[in-house]
Design a protein around this motif. Structure first.
Motif, PDB file in Angstrom:
ATOM      1  N   THR A 157       0.848  -1.187   0.000  1.00  0.00           N
ATOM      2  CA  THR A 157       0.000   0.000   0.000  1.00  0.00           C
ATOM      3  C   THR A 157       0.884   1.238   0.000  1.00  0.00           C
ATOM      4  O   THR A 157       2.096   1.177   0.272  1.00  0.00           O
ATOM      5  CB  THR A 157      -0.907   0.033   1.236  1.00  0.00           C
ATOM      6  N   LEU A 158       0.255   2.386  -0.263  1.00  0.00           N
ATOM      7  CA  LEU A 158       1.000   3.646  -0.245  1.00  0.00           C
ATOM      8  C   LEU A 158       1.589   3.899   1.139  1.00  0.00           C
ATOM      9  O   LEU A 158       2.745   4.324   1.274  1.00  0.00           O
ATOM     10  CB  LEU A 158       0.074   4.791  -0.657  1.00  0.00           C
ATOM     11  N   SER A 159       0.810   3.626   2.172  1.00  0.00           N
ATOM     12  CA  SER A 159       1.300   3.836   3.543  1.00  0.00           C
ATOM     13  C   SER A 159       2.491   2.939   3.850  1.00  0.00           C
ATOM     14  O   SER A 159       3.461   3.366   4.492  1.00  0.00           O
ATOM     15  CB  SER A 159       0.174   3.581   4.552  1.00  0.00           C
ATOM     16  N   GLU A 160       2.440   1.693   3.385  1.00  0.00           N
ATOM     17  CA  GLU A 160       3.547   0.769   3.624  1.00  0.00           C
ATOM     18  C   GLU A 160       4.807   1.235   2.893  1.00  0.00           C
ATOM     19  O   GLU A 160       5.919   1.148   3.437  1.00  0.00           O
ATOM     20  CB  GLU A 160       3.154  -0.634   3.170  1.00  0.00           C
ATOM     21  N   LEU A 161       4.636   1.726   1.665  1.00  0.00           N
ATOM     22  CA  LEU A 161       5.792   2.244   0.924  1.00  0.00           C
ATOM     23  C   LEU A 161       6.399   3.447   1.640  1.00  0.00           C
ATOM     24  O   LEU A 161       7.622   3.546   1.783  1.00  0.00           O
ATOM     25  CB  LEU A 161       5.376   2.625  -0.500  1.00  0.00           C
ATOM     26  N   ALA A 162       5.538   4.368   2.059  1.00  0.00           N
ATOM     27  CA  ALA A 162       6.025   5.564   2.745  1.00  0.00           C
ATOM     28  C   ALA A 162       6.769   5.197   4.029  1.00  0.00           C
ATOM     29  O   ALA A 162       7.819   5.775   4.351  1.00  0.00           O
ATOM     30  CB  ALA A 162       4.861   6.504   3.052  1.00  0.00           C
ATOM     31  N   GLU A 163       6.239   4.210   4.755  1.00  0.00           N
ATOM     32  CA  GLU A 163       6.891   3.779   5.998  1.00  0.00           C
ATOM     33  C   GLU A 163       8.256   3.161   5.708  1.00  0.00           C
ATOM     34  O   GLU A 163       9.238   3.441   6.409  1.00  0.00           O
ATOM     35  CB  GLU A 163       6.006   2.769   6.727  1.00  0.00           C
ATOM     36  N   PRO A 192       7.256  11.145   3.810  1.00  0.00           N
ATOM     37  CA  PRO A 192       5.836  11.503   3.923  1.00  0.00           C
ATOM     38  C   PRO A 192       5.001  10.804   2.857  1.00  0.00           C
ATOM     39  O   PRO A 192       5.475  10.564   1.741  1.00  0.00           O
ATOM     40  CB  PRO A 192       5.830  13.020   3.711  1.00  0.00           C
ATOM     41  N   VAL A 193       3.759  10.499   3.194  1.00  0.00           N
ATOM     42  CA  VAL A 193       2.860   9.861   2.244  1.00  0.00           C
ATOM     43  C   VAL A 193       2.659  10.746   1.010  1.00  0.00           C
ATOM     44  O   VAL A 193       2.606  10.256  -0.116  1.00  0.00           O
ATOM     45  CB  VAL A 193       1.494   9.542   2.907  1.00  0.00           C
ATOM     46  N   SER A 194       2.582  12.059   1.215  1.00  0.00           N
ATOM     47  CA  SER A 194       2.319  12.968   0.098  1.00  0.00           C
ATOM     48  C   SER A 194       3.425  12.926  -0.947  1.00  0.00           C
ATOM     49  O   SER A 194       3.154  12.855  -2.150  1.00  0.00           O
ATOM     50  CB  SER A 194       2.149  14.402   0.617  1.00  0.00           C
ATOM     51  N   GLU A 241       2.516  -0.679 -11.187  1.00  0.00           N
ATOM     52  CA  GLU A 241       1.086  -0.718 -11.471  1.00  0.00           C
ATOM     53  C   GLU A 241       0.305  -0.848 -10.170  1.00  0.00           C
ATOM     54  O   GLU A 241       0.803  -1.403  -9.183  1.00  0.00           O
ATOM     55  CB  GLU A 241       0.736  -1.855 -12.428  1.00  0.00           C
ATOM     56  N   GLU A 242      -0.899  -0.290 -10.184  1.00  0.00           N
ATOM     57  CA  GLU A 242      -1.747  -0.294  -8.997  1.00  0.00           C
ATOM     58  C   GLU A 242      -2.903  -1.262  -9.180  1.00  0.00           C
ATOM     59  O   GLU A 242      -3.560  -1.263 -10.217  1.00  0.00           O
ATOM     60  CB  GLU A 242      -2.304   1.113  -8.729  1.00  0.00           C
ATOM     61  N   ARG A 243      -3.150  -2.086  -8.181  1.00  0.00           N
ATOM     62  CA  ARG A 243      -4.275  -3.016  -8.195  1.00  0.00           C
ATOM     63  C   ARG A 243      -4.888  -3.038  -6.804  1.00  0.00           C
ATOM     64  O   ARG A 243      -4.222  -3.427  -5.846  1.00  0.00           O
ATOM     65  CB  ARG A 243      -3.833  -4.434  -8.568  1.00  0.00           C
ATOM     66  N   GLY A 244      -6.160  -2.623  -6.726  1.00  0.00           N
ATOM     67  CA  GLY A 244      -6.832  -2.648  -5.436  1.00  0.00           C
ATOM     68  C   GLY A 244      -6.106  -1.878  -4.362  1.00  0.00           C
ATOM     69  O   GLY A 244      -5.981  -2.355  -3.230  1.00  0.00           O
ATOM     70  N   ARG A 245      -5.597  -0.684  -4.727  1.00  0.00           N
ATOM     71  CA  ARG A 245      -4.870   0.193  -3.804  1.00  0.00           C
ATOM     72  C   ARG A 245      -3.564  -0.419  -3.306  1.00  0.00           C
ATOM     73  O   ARG A 245      -3.020  -0.011  -2.267  1.00  0.00           O
ATOM     74  CB  ARG A 245      -5.754   0.611  -2.617  1.00  0.00           C
ATOM     75  N   ARG A 246      -3.047  -1.408  -4.024  1.00  0.00           N
ATOM     76  CA  ARG A 246      -1.747  -1.972  -3.722  1.00  0.00           C
ATOM     77  C   ARG A 246      -0.879  -1.836  -4.963  1.00  0.00           C
ATOM     78  O   ARG A 246      -1.375  -1.859  -6.090  1.00  0.00           O
ATOM     79  CB  ARG A 246      -1.850  -3.443  -3.288  1.00  0.00           C
ATOM     80  N   TYR A 247       0.425  -1.724  -4.757  1.00  0.00           N
ATOM     81  CA  TYR A 247       1.334  -1.441  -5.859  1.00  0.00           C
ATOM     82  C   TYR A 247       2.261  -2.626  -6.125  1.00  0.00           C
ATOM     83  O   TYR A 247       2.794  -3.239  -5.196  1.00  0.00           O
ATOM     84  CB  TYR A 247       2.143  -0.177  -5.568  1.00  0.00           C
TER      85      TYR A 247
END
Length: 242
Positions: free
Chosen positions: A32-38, A43-45, A61-67
């Motif tokens: 997820t975006l949060s996991e990548l940022a962590e 920052p997530v932004s 590529e993005e699938r179901g809000r996962r990358y």
């Protein structure tokens, strides 16, 4: 001492992009975006901006809000002379070509375009397209329909909205065929191109369509033999590692 070579300077943005690519490549279930940022300690932004750019260019590529890792690295491997899709060998294409007697191609999607990364054909046109990595229209090819059908919804809608006027007429037939393509993994004779037609099947890795193998010919030949050609592709696909 001044003549000693200095180490290359690091660049934070490049480091983060490289880290994102390695992280998604290592993850089988996506991040997820949060996991990548962590993982990046960023920052997530700012992570969102980098990820959006990588998705737009086909590296992620993005699938179901996962990358996940995208298809662009496959094309880079092909440009470097390495096998782009390990599950499908050139021998697979040769077997399909021998049974069908028609041009056989291996296609991938990078960003908004389709590329032939391998082929088996006596037709010099397809040799040119594959060997020179010429961009092809996704909406104008059976392999493109396969790869479009597996896109994340928002990316698919954005692609369809951005089609030129000349391609708008293909949106309705594509959407009508979409449920069956997603269910079967096959696109047979979509009549999307004025140059010819095709039958294509998805090549999947971890449940994702990473490529398409297609048989291409004239409209009359593909229409008449669509059932036979679908069977040939299904039989060969059953031998690919899953």
């Amino acid at each position: 001492m001044d003549d000693e070579p200095r180490g290359r300077a690091r660049h934070r943005t490049v480091d983060r992009i490289a880290a994102i690519l390695e992280l998604v490549a290592r993850s089988r279930s996506g991040l997820t975006l949060s996991e990548l940022a962590e993982c990046l300690g960023a920052p997530v932004s700012s992570t969102q901006g980098l990820v959006n750019g990588l998705v737009a260019t086909g590296y992620v590529e993005e699938r179901g809000r996962r990358y996940f890792l995208g298809s662009a690295p496959y094309l880079l491997n092909r440009l470097a002379g390495r096998a782009p899709v390990p599950a499908v060998t050139h021998a697979d294409l040769e077997r399909i070509h021998e049974r069908s007697g028609l041009t056989t191609v291996l296609s991938i999607v990078v960003g908004p375009a389709l590329f032939y990364v391998d082929y088996c054909s006596s037709d010099p046109k397809f040799a040119y397209l594959a060997e020179n990595h010429v961009r092809r229209s996704l909406i104008r090819t059976s392999g493109g329909w396969i790869l479009l059908a597996d896109m994340e919804k928002r990316d698919l809608w954005a692609y369809l909205r951005g089609l030129p006027d000349a391609d708008q007429e293909l949106i309705e037939p594509f959407l009508a065929a979409l449920p069956e393509i997603r269910e079967s993994g096959v696109c047979a004779a979509p009549h999307a191109s004025v140059d010819g037609d095709g039958v294509s099947i998805a090549v999947r890795e971890s449940g994702k369509a990473v490529a398409a193998v297609g048989i291409i010919g004239s409209h009359p030949v593909i229409s008449r033999r669509r059932g036979e050609l679908t069977s040939i592709l299904r039989e060969q696909a059953s031998t690919w590692p899953r």
